[in-house]
Design a protein around this motif. Structure first.
Motif, short mmCIF file in Angstrom:
data_model
loop_
_atom_site.label_atom_id
_atom_site.label_comp_id
_atom_site.label_asym_id
_atom_site.label_seq_id
_atom_site.Cartn_x
_atom_site.Cartn_y
_atom_site.Cartn_z
N THR A 35 38.96 51.11 42.90
CA THR A 35 38.42 50.00 43.71
C THR A 35 38.87 48.65 43.19
N TYR A 36 39.98 48.62 42.46
CA TYR A 36 40.44 47.40 41.78
C TYR A 36 40.53 46.19 42.71
N GLU A 37 41.04 46.37 43.92
CA GLU A 37 41.25 45.25 44.83
C GLU A 37 39.94 44.58 45.22
N ASN A 38 38.83 45.29 45.16
CA ASN A 38 37.54 44.73 45.58
C ASN A 38 37.05 43.64 44.64
N TYR A 39 37.31 43.77 43.34
CA TYR A 39 36.87 42.80 42.33
C TYR A 39 37.77 42.94 41.11
N PRO A 40 38.99 42.42 41.20
CA PRO A 40 40.00 42.66 40.15
C PRO A 40 39.60 42.20 38.76
#
Length: 623
Positions: free
Chosen positions: A229-234
């Motif tokens: 889920t990195y793109e959600n809260y890098p």
């Protein structure tokens, strides 16, 4: 330094991309980007640079296009073909099951977490390999249902670790299938019920720290959740990933120096399976594992687990382990190949019902039906739980023995320092018992987890000294603060084995005590206990646990099993009386044992004496 990090990351990313088009799986033997990095001294900003080139979804172990590599290996590799067939068969069975519910087993949600993980892995793999959306839809329904759980039971953080890992895999592997609404729900569950719980301390300690298999499982779960889920809260995800890499190094220390895992085979399999997932998730997502794969002893543990299994088919099952704990063939194979020890994995049975998804991802090109034979017949392992494992050959009719030392306060440890197993071909004559599931004992109000000297744990039959093949003095349990190392090694045609310093076990009763176990002249096992008493005598029980039928014959004990016989004889300067001992539990709530016997010898050694007690276990042909 920043520019160097970026350069390595980009190079590794390209290497992984190119490897997708090779015939060998990228994770099977590649260690791209594995230069050892002092992660603890890398700033968060520098670490963030590694994430700038994070791979596109799917990025965890199973990148797009990898299906064709697996299909090619299935066509040419019989063991891969069987596992693949088993996975699809199981996936079809899961289609008709209702989603899991939040049902606790004692203090654990772990059985549900594991069931969710099995379903997600197997059906997601089936979707990726067949393209049939019925599998993806069923995984989506499972994750949406479990997203509604009030929590994933953070009080027993294992449950959170495995559930977060399951969600990370499902979210990532089905990324192109899932609707945006489903992605949002699943990502939110990963964040709130998984990642945020990892920020909290429990009883003043961070649940992701420590040295045991908990470390590997929980850090892998949360790290993969953050990678998925990195793109959600890098920024936050990068902190989670960095923290897991830093904390994980404590777990890897426990493989050093020789690969023997301090918690025994069951927890080796559990912890190592997740350790490999952590390493390969980093490699596939950001192109580097920060040198974790090169941690001392980690890859060498393939040798340990190979040698741990005797010709009987049973392992040396010390600590909380069963006799059949080496079914993790793909783990062995991955470690063996990465360490260039191709013979160091146990053969997968021809009719195995394995549904090992990671076996397909990591080792689908390896023929797991036909491993090579190791060059050595003896394994010496030091570290927290030192062991010696020796055999006369790798044939089915070989003699095999294992003996362990270690500490009593270790993870899943018993009062078993000095215990041993002994195989005569396919028959085990000196055995270790298997344990009762924790929930059964905990439901009786038994405290399994305190390891103080007078804790209830040590009153349980299977955990105290009387259920192990050890030397017992004055009817006492061992000192929980003891440490029993290997002090001498033997590897010749006439003697293979080791000597352990057992002095610390006995509360100062002996000025010095040692226990030596050797396969002697390739035809019998010899156990030598050497003792120096103080100004007090010692009343000894030489204990042997066996599943063979025992019979006292004169001054010997005959053990018969499977049409074979072993004669146990003690050579001692003092009268040694052969006996068959009781194995009845004495603690309320404990469970009786079946099919095991405790036999041995009792004797008194005078004060101010050096005694050498040499006990032989000699196979004989039945007349």
């Amino acid at each position: 330094m920043k520019s160097v990090i970026l350069s390595k990351s980009r190079i590794c990313f390209v290497a992984i991309f190119l490897a997708l088009f090779s015939a060998v799986p990228v994770f099977a033997g590649e260690t791209q980007g594995s230069a050892i990095v002092d992660v603890k001294n890398i700033t968060q900003t520098q670490f963030d640079d590694y994430l700038r080139n994070i791979s596109a979804h799917p990025r965890l172990f199973f990148p797009k296009g990898y299906e064709d590599i697996i299909k090619k290996n299935i066509a040419t590799n019989a063991s891969a073909k069987r596992i693949h067939k088993n996975i699809l068969k199981r996936a079809n069975k899961y289609l008709n099951k209702t989603p899991c519910e939040r049902v606790m087993t004692g203090r654990r949600l772990l059985p549900i977490s594991r069931e969710v993980l099995k379903r997600v892995l197997i059906m997601s793999y089936a979707y990726r390999m067949t393209g049939d959306v019925k599998y993806a839809k069923r995984v989506e329904d499972e994750m949406l249902a479990v997203s509604k759980f009030s929590d994933w039971n953070p009080s027993h953080f294992f449950d959170v670790g495995e559930m977060t890992f399951a969600f990370a895999v499902g979210y990532d592997w089905l990324f192109d299938y899932l609707s945006q609404e489903s992605k949002d729900i699943i990502a939110k569950a990963i964040y709130e019920k998984g990642l945020l719980e990892g920020d909290k301390k429990q009883n003043g300690r961070h649940p992701l720290q420590g040295h045991s298999n908990w470390n590997a499982v929980c850090n892998t779960g949360l790290m993969c959740g953050a990678l998925a889920t990195y793109e959600n809260y890098p920024k936050y995800a990068s902190k989670v990933i960095r923290r897991s890499v830093i904390f994980n190094q404590s777990h890897l220390e426990e493989y050093a120096p020789d690969g023997n895992y301090f918690e025994g085979a069951r927890y080796w399999g559990y912890g190592t399976s997740y350790q490999i997932r952590l390493i390969t998730a980093l490699q596939s997502s950001i192109g580097t594992d920060f040198g974790l794969i090169k941690s001392k002893g980690f890859l060498e543990s393939a040798k340990y687990i190979k040698h741990l299994k005797g010709p009987s088919g049973y392992i040396f099952n010390y600590h909380d382990c069963g006799m059949h704990e080496t079914s993790f063939t793909s783990i062995h194979a991955w470690l063996a190949r990465n360490s260039d020890n191709k013979g160091c994995f146990n053969k997968m049975p021809k009719f195995s019902n394995s549904t090992d998804v990671f076996g397909m991802l990591l080792c689908s090109d390896i023929d797991m039906y036909n491993p090579e034979t190791p060059a050595t017949k003896v394994f010496f392992g030091n570290g927290q739980t030192p062991v010696v494992l020796a055999r006369t050959s790798w044939n089915d009719d070989a003699l095999f023995m294992g003996m362990k030392g270690g500490i009593i306060r270790g993870g899943h440890a018993h009062m078993d320092a000095g215990t041993f197993v002994f195989d005569v071909g396919k028959t085990r004559f000196a055995s270790e018992m298997t344990c009762i599931p924790y929930n059964i004992l905990e439901s009786q109000g038994i405290d399994l987890h305190s390891k103080k000297q007078k804790s209830q744990r040590w009153k349980l039959l299977r955990l105290g000294v009387k259920s192990h093949s050890v030397l017992i003095a004055n009817s006492l349990n061992f000192d929980v603060n003891s440490k029993v190392p290997i002090i001498e090694k033997f590897d010749t045609k006439t003697a293979c084995g080791a000597t352990f310093d057992t002095t610390s076990l006995y509360f100062g009763l002996f000025l010095k005590s040692t226990r030596k176990a050797i396969l002697k002249d390739e035809n019998h096992l010899e156990i030598t206990d050497t003792l120096e008493t103080t100004n007090k005598p010692a009343f000894l029980r030489w204990n042997l646990i066996t599943e063979a039928q025992p019979k006292i014959v004169g001054d010997t004990i005959e053990l018969k099993r499977d049409g074979k016989k072993v004669v146990v004889k003690m050579n001692s300067p003092y009268l040694a009386t052969p006996q068959i001992f009781s194995l009845e539990p004495t603690e309320k709530g404990d469970k009786p044992v079946k099919d095991f016997y405790a036999v041995g010898f009792t004797l008194e050694v005078p004060a101010d004496t050096k005694a050498v007690l040499k006990t032989t276990l000699t196979p004989q042909l039945e007349k």
